[in-house]
Design an enzyme around this catalytic site. Structure first.
Site, PDB file in Angstrom:
ATOM      1  N   GLY A   4      43.610   3.084  36.995  1.00 17.56           N
ATOM      2  CA  GLY A   4      43.813   4.428  36.468  1.00 17.56           C
ATOM      3  C   GLY A   4      42.495   5.114  36.152  1.00 17.56           C
ATOM      4  CB  SER A  48      37.489   5.218  31.183  1.00 22.27           C
ATOM      5  OG  SER A  48      37.966   5.071  32.510  1.00 22.27           O
ATOM      6  CG  ASP A  77      44.033   7.390  39.875  1.00 24.13           C
ATOM      7  OD1 ASP A  77      43.923   7.348  38.633  1.00 24.13           O
ATOM      8  OD2 ASP A  77      44.908   8.079  40.448  1.00 24.13           O
ATOM      9  CD  GLN A  79      49.599   0.721  38.202  1.00 22.76           C
ATOM     10  OE1 GLN A  79      49.330   1.821  37.735  1.00 22.76           O
ATOM     11  NE2 GLN A  79      49.733  -0.357  37.440  1.00 22.76           N
ATOM     12  CG  ASP A  93      44.532   3.991  30.796  1.00 23.00           C
ATOM     13  OD1 ASP A  93      45.671   4.253  30.366  1.00 23.00           O
ATOM     14  OD2 ASP A  93      43.559   4.748  30.614  1.00 23.00           O
ATOM     15  CG  HIS A 147      50.780   4.649  31.279  1.00 25.33           C
ATOM     16  ND1 HIS A 147      49.760   3.718  31.281  1.00 25.33           N
ATOM     17  CD2 HIS A 147      50.203   5.843  30.974  1.00 25.33           C
ATOM     18  CE1 HIS A 147      48.625   4.324  30.984  1.00 25.33           C
ATOM     19  NE2 HIS A 147      48.846   5.607  30.809  1.00 25.33           N
ATOM     20  CD  GLU A 182      43.807   1.210  27.582  1.00 22.54           C
ATOM     21  OE1 GLU A 182      44.085   2.379  27.950  1.00 22.54           O
ATOM     22  OE2 GLU A 182      42.670   0.865  27.237  1.00 22.54           O
TER      23      GLU A 182
END
Length: 228
Positions: free
Chosen positions: A30, A36, A54, A74, A96, A99, A124
């Protein structure tokens, strides 16, 4: 732009500090706005391999010198396998990504075999396990939180006393700990060949035994002495 829950940084300090002393291989699932990437680049030791993935092709623009950006799904086993062959094994993986509970599970299962001994896998935003729109919902067996709870059972399957109901799970040889935080679950990988051993010490002599793992129909030595 970086967006994180404030309490995550205390968890990062607790779980990731030990990985800062040497170059490691780090993977984050992500990218979103790319905030990040510079954060983790400055956090981990110089010489680390930092990989970010991603599903959005536009995220390739967030690549930073000394980092690697890969575009893919993913939840795609073929993509994860190719990723692991190119960059693995990994010391730290941080999910991350979407989700979505099924994606979180698929990613962990796809990457776990490519984690190093003494590595850490973190997921996360696990509060999405309580959102039906993400494949979750309270006590929904398909949620990531319920999946993680079952891993606690698997980790303890060395000690089963109900072989048909609760057989040994091979992941017990690799899973050293499952730690739950607010919205984060951390899985610690520690590969062991031998089952757990108990030790007894007497007069300066130590003896090891695995007898307790073979016993069946066990009862407490305190039975009848504590009101039961």
């Amino acid at each position: 732009m970086l967006t994180k829950w404030m309490h995550y940084f205390e968890i990062y300090e607790r779980e990731l500090t030990r990985f800062r002393a040497r170059p490691i291989t780090f993977l984050e699932v992500g990218i979103f706005k790319g905030g990040s990437i510079p954060m983790w680049k400055s956090y981990f030791c110089e010489g680390s391999t930092l990989v970010f993935i991603d599903i959005d092709p536009n995220c390739a623009a967030h690549s930073d010198p000394g980092t690697h950006v890969e575009i893919g799904n993913q939840a795609d086993p073929a993509f994860l396998k190719a990723l692991a062959q190119k960059y693995g094994p990994f010391d730290v993986v941080l999910d991350d990504g979407s989700h979505v509970c099924s994606h979180q599970i698929a990613t962990l299962e796809g990457l776990w075999p490519h984690m190093r001994d003494q590595s850490l896998y973190m997921v996360e935003d696990c509060h999405t396990s309580y959102w039906p729109g993400f494949g979750g919902g309270y006590r929904n067996e398909a949620s990531f939180i319920e999946f993680a709870k079952r891993k606690i059972d698997a980790m303890h399957s060395w000690y089963t006393d109900q072989d048909e109901l609760f057989p040994f799970d091979p992941i017990a040889k690799e899973l050293a700990g499952v730690r739950f935080y607010d919205s984060i679950v951390a899985f610690e990988k520690s590969v062991t060949v031998e089952p757990p051993m108990s030790i007894a010490a007497q007069n300066g002599k130590f003896n090891g035994s695995r007898k307790a793992l073979q016993l069946r129909g066990r009862t407490s030595v305190f039975k009848g002495k504590d009101g039961t």
